[in-house]
Design an enzyme around this catalytic site. Structure first.
Site, PDB file in Angstrom:
ATOM      1  N   ASP A   1       0.758  -1.074  -0.091  1.00 34.31           N
ATOM      2  CA  ASP A   1      -0.158   0.066   0.047  1.00 34.31           C
ATOM      3  C   ASP A   1       1.057   1.110   0.025  1.00 34.31           C
ATOM      4  O   ASP A   1       2.126   1.173   0.064  1.00 34.31           O
ATOM      5  CB  ASP A   1      -1.131  -0.074   1.310  1.00 34.31           C
ATOM      6  CG  ASP A   1      -2.190   0.846   0.910  1.00 34.31           C
ATOM      7  OD1 ASP A   1      -2.072   1.817   0.099  1.00 34.31           O
ATOM      8  OD2 ASP A   1      -2.800   0.735   1.937  1.00 34.31           O
TER       9      ASP A   1
HETATM   10  C1  BGC Z   1      -5.092   3.338   0.135  1.00 30.59           C
HETATM   11  C2  BGC Z   1      -5.159   2.214  -0.647  1.00 30.59           C
HETATM   12  C3  BGC Z   1      -5.017   3.118  -2.080  1.00 30.59           C
HETATM   13  C4  BGC Z   1      -3.610   3.843  -2.240  1.00 30.59           C
HETATM   14  C5  BGC Z   1      -3.483   4.312  -3.621  1.00 30.59           C
HETATM   15  C6  BGC Z   1      -3.684   4.158   0.163  1.00 30.59           C
HETATM   16  O1  BGC Z   1      -3.628   5.099   1.044  1.00 30.59           O
HETATM   17  O2  BGC Z   1      -4.937   2.697   1.626  1.00 30.59           O
HETATM   18  O3  BGC Z   1      -6.326   1.771  -0.791  1.00 30.59           O
HETATM   19  O4  BGC Z   1      -4.997   2.163  -3.156  1.00 30.59           O
HETATM   20  O5  BGC Z   1      -3.624   4.742  -1.007  1.00 30.59           O
HETATM   21  O6  BGC Z   1      -4.001   5.590  -3.726  1.00 30.59           O
END
Ligand code: BGC
Length: 814
Positions: free
Chosen positions: A311
C-alpha cells in the site's frame, strides 16, 4: 489522540500529492511504434530496436519466458528502479524517482518504471474500488474525464448477486481500459471487524465467504477487459487509526478462517493480477514483510501467480520514517512483496546497497523483477492499446442504477407502505441528506463523477409530486451547511474526514402543516466516512440529537394525521436502529448507492424494483454488543499501538448467534415486496464423501415478482473444536421469480467447508459426526434443514505454521 491526528494530517498531504501530481513520461509516437520485424510470415515489434528478434519480443512465447529473458538484459540500477513505483513528485523531502511532469493519466495513484532502451513502458495504476479515480479535468484540455461512481462495496455485496457484480466489474474495467489505466486498485475486501472502521463502506462484509465470492465476481468482471486488479488490503487492515503502525495480535486460526479466507477464495477463483499488502503489522511484523503471508500462504498454498505491491508507503512506521526513508526494503522484497509503492529515492538507494553487500540476494531481486515484468507484458500499454478516453459512461450509468437498487435492503415495511404508488399526493421530504445525497465515501475510494442524483431529483424523475414549500425551506440551508463543510475539509486536505451536516430545525407547527398538506413523509439519515479515520459512537453510530428530534417530530405529526413515515438510510456503515425503528413505518437501507442514487431509491420506492438486498453484516442493538468493542482501536487509548483480536473467530453473526446476543437486524436479513416458501431440501448423499450437494426449492408465494437470496449455514459437530453455532458456507440468488413460480437451487459443499483450522496440528480438520445444513432467508430465519454425517475425521489440508505470536492471545471461547 493529538499525535494520531498529526500523523493522519501528514499522510493526507502525501496522498493528496499522489492523487494530484503523479506522473510518468509518455512514450513518443516513434517510441510507441517500434520497427516491425517479420519472420516466417509473423510480424513482431522490435522493442529494443536492435534489428533482431529477441526472446522477449517473440509474442509466440509465454509471458514467463519473455520476462525471464528480459531480466537477463537488465542492469542492477534498472532492477532497483523496477522494484518500486515512480514516486510522487513535489513532496517536501522526498525526491521523485522518475517522471516529474504530469503523465499519461493525471490523478492516477502511481505507476511503474519505464525502461526505454528495452521498449518496456510504464504501467499505470489507479484507485478503486467504487469506480476509477482519476482527475476529471486536465490543464489546457477541453475534454472531461469523469468516471462512473458505482455503489460502494458494501452496497454491491448486499446484492448477493455474483452475476450482477461481474457485470458491474466489466463496466468499471471498461473505464479503466478506455482511460488508459492498466491496473485498478480494487476490489477491497477487508472484513468488517467493527462497525466503526472508517473504510467499511469500501469493504463487503463481516463474513469471509460473501467477501470472497463478491470479490471474485468483481475481479472476473474487471479483468475481462484485459486490465488488472489489485485485491486489497492484504490483510487484516481493519482500522484507520494509526493504520501505518498499528500492531495487530491475531491468532493463526482467526487469520485463516476470517481475515484471509475471502482473499483465498478470490485468488483461487478469479486470478487477480496483483495483491496489495496492507499497512498494519500482524503479530509484530509488517504484512509487506511477512514471508509466511506473501510467499507461503499466498503463493505456495493458494497458487497466486501475480505480483504483490505495498500500500502507499506501506512498511514505514509513520510520516517521520517515510521522510527518513527508513523502511526495511530487504525484508519486504525477500518476503515476496515485489513492488514498493509509490516508491521513494531512499528505497532505491537501499535496494542497490543491499544488492551490492549481498543482503538482498540476486534470486530474490530477479524473481520480483520477473513477476513485475510479467504484469507489464500483459498490460494494455504493452500492446500500445489505443484507449479512446471515451468509455461507455451512458451504459455504465444504467448499470450502476440497477446494481444500487438491487443492493438496497428493506429493513422494515409495516402494512406494505412501500411500494408507494400514489404519484398525485405530495411527499414531504425531510433531512438534509435528501437534498444532498451521498454517492460514496471519501479518500482514495472516492470517484470523480459528473453528477449525483439526489433523492429529491430521483423522486421527481419517477413522477412523484414533492412538497415544494418544504423543499424551499431546505434548499438554502443545505447549500449553506454544505459549503461550510466543504470549506473546512478543503483546509484539512485530501484525507480530511467528512462531517455530518446538521439538520434543519423545524418547529412543531411547521411540521404539522406539512403533515396536513402531504400524503407521506420521507426522512433521509446520512452518514459519510473515509480513509484516514474511524467513525465514532456518538453522533455517528448513534443518531445525533437533531436527528432524533426530526424523527420524533415528523412521526408524531404524520401519524396524528394517519399518514406514514419512511426512513431512507444513505449510510456507508452500520448505525444504531433499535431505539427509533418502532417510531417509523418503513426503513429502506440504500447505502451509498453511487451517482444514480436518487433514481435507484425511487426505483425501489415505486416498486419498479422489488428489493432483494440482504445485510452482509449485523446491525447490533447497541454498539457495546459488538464482539470487538472491548478492544477496538487498541492500547494505549490515546495513541494505539497494539490491538488484540480477543474475539478470535467470533466476528459478526458468528458471535451474536453463538452467544445468543439479539441484534437489531441480523446478518442476512432483508424484506421483499413478496413472500417466499422453501421446500424439498435434499442432499446428494446422507454421508459425506468428497463433496455433498444440497438442493432446495424456493417458490414465490406472493403477488409481486421478486428474487430471493438463499443462504446455506452449516452447524458442525464441535466436539473437540470450539466452533461458531453456524457459519455461512454457500449462497445463491434466485432469478426474478414470477408470482407462483419456483426454482430449485443447488449448493455444493467441499471438505474445506466443513473444516476448522486447528493450530496445534497445522491443519484444516473436519470432525467426524453429524452436520446440520440449514437453508434460509437470514442467519436467524432458517426455513429448511437436513443432516449428513462424516464417518471419520478428515484432515483436509496440512500447512506450514504461520503468524507466530509474540505473546499468547486469550481468545473468546464458548
Ligand atoms: C490506500 C489504498 C490506495 C492507495 C493509493 C492508500 O492510502 O490505503 O487503498 O489504493 O492509497 O491511492
Amino acid at each position: 489522540m493529538k499525535k494520531t491526528i498529526i500523523k493522519t494530517a501528514r499522510i493526507s498531504l502525501l496522498t493528496a500529492l499522489v492523487i494530484s501530481n503523479i506522473s510518468w513520461s509518455s512514450l513518443s509516437d516513434e517510441e510507441n511504434n517500434p520497427p516491425i520485424l517479420t519472420l516466417n510470415g509473423f510480424t513482431f515489434r522490435d522493442l529494443n530496436k536492435n534489428g533482431k528478434l529477441d526472446i522477449y519480443e517473440d509474442t509466440r512465447l509465454s509471458i514467463h519466458e519473455r520476462a525471464v529473458d528480459l531480466v537477463k538484459k537488465m542492469t542492477d540500477e534498472e532492477k532497483a528502479n523496477f522494484l518500486m513505483g515512480t514516486g510522487m513528485p513535489g513532496f517536501d523531502g522526498i525526491k521523485p524517482v522518475i517522471g516529474a511532469i504530469e503523465g499519461r493519466v493525471p490523478g492516477a495513484a502511481g505507476g511503474t518504471y519505464e525502461i526505454k532502451r528495452l521498449g518496456i513502458p510504464a504501467i499505470i495504476v489507479a484507485d478503486g474500488p467504487a469506480g476509477l479515480r482519476i482527475k476529471p479535468i486536465r490543464k489546457d484540455d477541453k475534454n472531461t474525464y469523469y468516471c462512473t461512481a458505482f455503489p460502494v462495496g458494501t452496497a454491491l455485496a448486499s446484492t448477493w448477486n455474483e452475476a450482477l457484480i461481474e457485470k458491474v466489474g466489466k463496466a468499471m474495467g471498461n473505464e479503466v481500459k478506455e482511460y488508459g489505466v492498466d491496473v485498478l486498485l480494487a476490489p477491497a475486501l477487508n472484513i468488517h471487524r467493527n462497525p466503526l472502521c472508517g473504510r467499511n463502506f469500501e469493504y463487503y462484509s463481516e463474513d469471509p465467504l460473501v467477501s470472497g465470492k463478491i470479490a471474485s465476481a468483481m475481479v472476473k468482471g474487471i479483468q475481462s477487459n484485459g486490465v488488472g486488479t489489485s485485491i486489497k488490503h492484504f490483510a487484516a487492515n481493519n482500522q484507520e487509526t494509526n493504520r501505518l503502525s498499528i500492531n495487530e495480535h491475531i491468532s493463526e486460526r482467526a487469520m485463516r478462517e476470517i481475515y484471509l479466507k475471502g482473499f483465498e477464495i478470490a485468488v483461487k477463483e478469479s486470478n487477480p493480477w496483483t495483491v496489495m499488502s496492507s499497512y498494519n503489522l500482524i503479530n509484530g511484523t509488517y504484512t509487506s514483510a511477512r514471508k509466511d503471508l506473501l510467499t507461503e500462504i499466498l503463493r505456495n498454498e493458494w497458487g497466486f501467480k501475480g505480483i504483490v505491491m505495498t500500500d502507499w508507503f506501506g512498511g514505514f512506521a509513520g510520516a517521520e520514517s517515510i521522510m527518513a526513508g527508513s523502511s526495511n526494503v530487504t525484508q519486504q522484497l525477500s518476503a515476496g512483496n515485489d513492488l514498493l509503492m509509490p516508491g521513494i529515492e531512499a528505497q532505491k538507494k537501499a535496494i542497490l546497497e543491499n544488492i551490492n553487500n549481498k543482503n538482498l540476494s540476486k534470486e530474490v531481486v530477479d524473481k520480483n523483477v520477473e513477476r513485475i515484468l510479467e504484469l507489464v507484458l500483459k498490460s494494455p500499454i504493452m500492446e500500445n492499446y489505443k484507449y479512446s478516453n471515451k468509455p461507455n459512461l451512458k451504459e455504465n450509468a444504467q448499470i450502476t442504477r440497477q446494481a444500487a437498487a438491487e443492493g438496497m435492503i428493506l429493513l422494515k415495511n409495516d402494512k406494505g407502505v412501500l411500494p408507494f404508488t400514489n404519484k398525485k399526493g405530495k411527499i414531504a421530504v425531510f433531512g438534509v441528506t435528501s437534498y444532498d445525497f451521498i454517492s460514496g465515501g471519501t479518500g482514495s475510494g472516492d470517484v470523480n463523477e459528473a453528477y449525483t442524483v439526489s433523492l429529491l431529483d430521483g423522486l421527481k424523475n419517477s413522477g412523484y409530486s414533492i412538497d415544494n414549500e418544504l423543499k424551499a425551506a431546505y434548499t438554502p440551508f443545505v447549500a449553506k451547511v454544505k459549503d461550510a463543510e466543504m470549506e473546512s475539509r478543503k483546509k484539512e486536505g485530501f484525507l480530511a474526514l467528512p462531517k455530518r451536516l446538521p439538520e434543519l430545525k423545524l418547529d412543531k407547527e411547521e411540521v404539522d402543516k406539512h403533515a396536513v398538506s402531504s400524503e407521506l413523509a420521507i426522512i433521509t439519515i446520512g452518514r459519510n466516512s473515509g480513509e484516514g479515520g474511524d467513525r465514532k459512537v456518538d453522533n455517528d453510530f448513534n443518531l445525533a440529537q437533531d436527528e432524533v428530534e426530526l424523527i420524533n417530530n415528523v412521526s408524531e405529526a404524520f401519524h396524528a394525521k394517519g399518514k406514514k413515515v419512511v426512513v431512507i438510510l444513505n449510510i456507508g456503515g452500520v448505525i444504531e436502529t433499535a431505539s427509533w425503528k418502532d417510531k417509523v413505518d418503513a426503513i429502506l437501507l440504500s447505502w451509498q448507492p453511487g451517482q444514480e442514487g436518487g433514481n435507484s431509491v425511487a426505483d425501489v420506492f415505486s416498486g419498479k424494483v422489488n428489493p432483494s438486498g440482504k445485510l452482509t453484516m449485523t446491525f447490533p442493538i447497541k454498539y457495546e454488543d459488538t464482539p470487538s468493542a472491548k478492544n477496538w482501536l487498541g492500547t494505549p487509548a490515546d495513541d494505539p499501538k497494539n490491538v488484540t483480536y480477543e474475539e478470535g473467530v467470533y466476528v459478526g453473526y458468528r458471535y451474536y448467534n453463538t452467544f445468543n446476543v439479539k441484534p437489531s437486524y441480523e446478518f442476512g436479513f432483508g424484506n421483499s415486496y413478496t413472500t417466499f416458501d422453501y421446500s424439498d431440501i435434499k442432499l446428494s448423499s446422507s454421508t459425506f464423501n468428497s463433496s455433498i450437494t444440497v438442493s432446495v426449492t424456493v417458490k414465490n408465494t406472493g403477488k409481486t415478482a421478486g428474487k430471493e437470496v438463499v443462504q446455506l449455514y452449516l452447524s458442525a459437530p464441535s466436539k473437540s473444536i470450539d466452533k461458531p453455532k453456524e457459519e455461512l458456507k454457500a449462497f445463491a440468488k434466485t432469478k426474478d421469480l414470477k408470482p407462483g413460480e419456483s426454482q430449485t437451487l443447488k449448493l455444493t459443499l467441499s471438505p474445506k467447508d466443513l473444516a476448522s483450522f486447528i493450530e496445534n496440528q497445522n491443519a484444516w480438520i473436519a470432525e467426524a459426526g453429524t452436520y446440520k445444513v440449514m437453508t434460509g432467508a437470514s442467519s436467524l430465519d432458517i426455513k429448511k434443514s437436513v443432516e449428513f454425517t462424516v464417518p471419520n475425521e478428515i484432515t483436509v489440508e496440512k500447512v506450514k505454521k504461520a503468524f507466530e505470536q509474540e505473546t499468547p492471545i486469550k481468545e473468546l471461547k464458548q
